[in-house]
Design an enzyme around this catalytic site. Structure first.
Site, PDB file in Angstrom:
ATOM      1  N   GLN A  91       0.822  -1.208   0.000  1.00 60.15           N
ATOM      2  CA  GLN A  91       0.000   0.000   0.000  1.00 60.15           C
ATOM      3  C   GLN A  91       0.857   1.261   0.000  1.00 60.15           C
ATOM      4  O   GLN A  91       0.424   2.322  -0.449  1.00 60.15           O
ATOM      5  CB  GLN A  91      -0.927   0.012   1.223  1.00 60.15           C
ATOM      6  N   CYS A  92       2.068   1.158   0.534  1.00 63.14           N
ATOM      7  CA  CYS A  92       2.981   2.285   0.594  1.00 63.14           C
ATOM      8  C   CYS A  92       4.071   2.133  -0.473  1.00 63.14           C
ATOM      9  O   CYS A  92       4.382   1.013  -0.887  1.00 63.14           O
ATOM     10  CB  CYS A  92       3.640   2.400   1.971  1.00 63.14           C
ATOM     11  N   THR A  93       4.631   3.265  -0.882  1.00 66.23           N
ATOM     12  CA  THR A  93       5.753   3.216  -1.812  1.00 66.23           C
ATOM     13  C   THR A  93       7.016   2.969  -1.002  1.00 66.23           C
ATOM     14  O   THR A  93       7.583   3.880  -0.404  1.00 66.23           O
ATOM     15  CB  THR A  93       5.871   4.535  -2.591  1.00 66.23           C
TER      16      THR A  93
END
Length: 681
Positions: free
Chosen positions: A538-540
């Protein structure tokens, strides 16, 4: 008899002159220290009345320069006398201090003297010299004026009755006639002759001395000049060179001179300010016919011969200071390194940043470094506590109370960095393929699409800086249809992709090859990649140094593209051009003064290596193929809605579904050797 004392010129510099010098130095002179022509002006002397004592106080004998002084077609203010000068700016304060000022001064004095003897013209009698050094970082300007005036030996003396009111010699009618003729003359008369005879009072330029006074008795001959001094006993500086002019050209008839110091800019009914006096040469000239010595360097405020300093920083509006300073580094590039660099083409480019996260923040800061003045953010999220350490446009306070909208917050922070930036932020969700739109949200989605279309139409360069693959599809289609520059930046853990989308196929010149877009190298239509993801997905998740590298590379790619004569149609560099070879980067074959204009750059931080890639356009591309673009232009939002709701729509529209079928058929036609496979187990 008393020796005549002259009031020296005082320089009066308008602040706009320094602003014009700043622009001249940065944009035109650069490293040149060649002498240039400059112009100034002076007018009749003025005085004010002291309120307490009632005494009249003479103001300075001023020669003024302003922003228009560097104009070739300089025009002096109404009622003023134009004066030519020589301007020389030095590149360093050391050069300014070490300059041979005596040689510079004598050169100008020689110019005036030669002009007198060769042309008998008075145009250079008030000629001046101005030397400067401009410290553009601190807005300090070191300067020194010189007003060369020839020294008379022996000195001029004034008759025993001294200087007196002009009305002691001329009637009010005569002075009125002089005033009328002076102001009706087609060109300004800094020096003129006055003759009184039976026909009245008449005037003529000093150049007419030999003929104008031919049959006029000496008692009716008067030499006049526009006097910038208001001192009752000391005439202004221009009289010195006028007297030298007369003695050099007409020595037999100018040992005694009747002088009118003309100080009446307005027509008076009773009180006249002009002064009159009779001067005598005081003996035989001792210069032997050669050029007399000259004086005229201006004294500083301490009364000593030395330069002055104009410090504009304290009196300038900080915003104006920022406006002048923000592009200094860029303009200095053109002095030695890149004279052909077109900075205006970059600064005027309006940039739309889709995504105000890590990439968006770094892209914006680098764009500002290139002087871009219009930056617009689009983002649908709020600032979270994990953002400020990675995204330089946000602070801890921006995360409180649910967080500020990212786009608006980023735009506000840019204005704090540089108030002159035109930065705005829009909170907007970009619809994506594979993310069905509920019927209740169709109206809002349509409004979002229309707003995105309007924003893309208003900007020149579109940056795709979002987190997901599918979020880039809609702006890719709109940007291609509207012929915009579209740039992509995407991050992996220790790798990045930076690329520019090729121009639309229908706009490519005949015989030219078309570069691909973000989707051209992929035969899978964009679909939902956000659902059912773990936290790290969900996060980079990326190395902290990767985002600024990718962001700055993207902006530098835009700058190189804008400097290419073909712009968006610039071809990719030849595959035999080695980007590590400095000589190949500067080769004219690259087309841009900034070097290569690659199509794609794939960076590998683990190896500290960049790879140049050229990707051709694909006629079944879901983002930039003519089929997609023409369908979008024909159906508009209805086409978009189909792409959002139906994952099979884009493959069917572009023919990718047939490609899938062909692939399946090819696999089925292969005669697999099952026995060999069993033996492996």
């Amino acid at each position: 008899m008393p020796i005549v004392q002259f009031t020296p010129f005082s320089s009066l510099i308008q602040p706009a002159f320094w602003h014009e010098l700043t622009n001249l130095k940065i944009d035109v002179l650069r490293l040149s220290d060649d002498a240039l022509p400059v112009s100034g002006s002076y007018s009749t002397g003025r005085s004010v009345v002291d309120r307490e004592s009632g005494n009249e106080i003479a103001l300075g004998c001023n020669l003024s320069v302003g922003s228009e002084s560097f104009d070739k077609d300089y025009k002096a203010p109404a009622g003023s006398i134009p004066v030519s000068g020589t301007f020389k700016n030095f590149n360093t304060i050391e050069d300014f201090k070490a300059a041979d000022k005596t040689a510079l001064f004598n050169q100008e004095a020689e110019k005036i003297w030669d002009h007198i003897l060769k042309t008998r013209n008075t145009a250079l009698l008030s000629h001046f010299l101005l030397i400067t050094y401009a410290d553009l970082k601190k807005y300090k300007y070191y300067y020194w004026f010189a007003f060369p005036a020839f020294v008379s030996k022996p000195a001029w003396e004034i008759a025993e009755d001294g200087w007196r009111d002009a009305t002691d010699q001329f009637s009010s009618e005569a002075l009125s006639s002089i005033h009328t003729q002076f102001h009706s003359h087609p060109s300004p008369l800094p020096f003129f002759l006055v003759r009184s005879d039976s026909n009245g009072t008449s005037i003529a330029p000093v150049e007419s001395y030999a003929t104008f006074f031919e049959s006029t008795p000496p008692s009716s001959q008067t030499i006049a000049f526009v006097d910038p001094s208001a001192n009752p006993t000391n005439p202004g500086w221009p009289l010195r060179n006028l007297l030298a002019y007369l003695r050099a050209l007409y020595p037999e008839t100018t040992s005694t001179v009747r002088v009118l110091c003309w100080r009446d800019a307005e027509l008076h009914q009773s009180t006249w300010k002009s002064r009159f006096g009779v001067l005598e040469a005081g003996g035989v000239s001792s210069n032997g016919g050669g050029r007399p010595s000259a004086v005229g360097w201006e004294k500083n405020p301490q009364g000593k011969l030395g330069p002055r300093v104009a410090d504009l920083a304290p009196m300038m509006d900080p915003t104006m200071l920022a406006n002048q300073a923000v592009d200094l580094n860029l303009k200095l590039m053109r002095w030695r390194i890149l004279p052909a660099l077109d900075l205006e083409k970059i600064s005027s480019t309006k940039c739309l940043l889709l995504g105000a996260g890590t990439l968006g923040c770094y892209v914006a800061r680098t764009l500002m470094g290139w002087g871009v003045r219009t930056i617009t953010f689009v983002d649908s999220s709020h600032v979270s506590f994990s953002n400020p350490v990675r995204q330089p446009l946000f602070e801890f306070e921006d995360c409180l109370h649910g967080g500020k909208p990212k786009a608006a917050c980023a735009a506000d922070r840019l204005k704090k960095v540089y108030p002159g930036i035109n930065a705005t932020g829009h909170m907007l969700s970009i619809p994506m393929p594979g993310h069905p739109v509920p019927s209740a949200s169709v109206a809002q989605t349509k409004a979002d699409v229309e707003k995105l279309e309007a924003l893309i139409a208003e900007h020149d360069a579109i940056f795709l800086l979002m987190d997901s693959r599918e979020s880039r599809w809609l702006p890719t289609v709109i940007g291609a249809a509207k012929g915009k520059i579209v740039l992509n930046a995407a991050l992996g853990f220790d790798t990045f992709l930076v690329m520019r989308h090729g121009a639309r196929g229908s706009s490519v010149p005949a015989g030219g090859s078309r570069l691909g877009c973000y989707y051209c190298n992929d035969i899978v239509a964009p679909s939902d990649s956000l659902t059912d993801r773990t936290l790290d997905q969900q996060c980079t998740v990326t190395r902290p140094g990767l985002a600024p590298i990718a962001a700055s590379t993207t902006v530098e790619l835009l700058a190189s593209l804008l400097q290419h004569p073909d712009g968006i149609h610039a071809p990719a560099p030849p595959i035999n051009v080695d980007p590590r070879n400095d000589a190949s980067q500067s080769d004219d074959s690259t087309g841009s003064v900034l070097g290569l204009v690659p199509h794609q750059l794939r960076g590998f931080l683990a190896q500290f290596r960049n790879m140049h890639i050229v990707g051709a356009a694909y006629d079944r591309c879901t983002g930039c193929s003519e089929t997609v673009l023409q369908t979008y232009e024909k159906e508009g939002f209805e086409m978009m809605l189909k792409a959002f709701n139906d994952p099979k729509y884009l493959p069917a529209l572009t023919g990718l579904d047939k490609l899938y079928d062909e692939g399946e058929a090819a696999l089925e036609s292969v005669d697999w050797d099952e026995e060999d496979g069993d033996e492996d187990f």
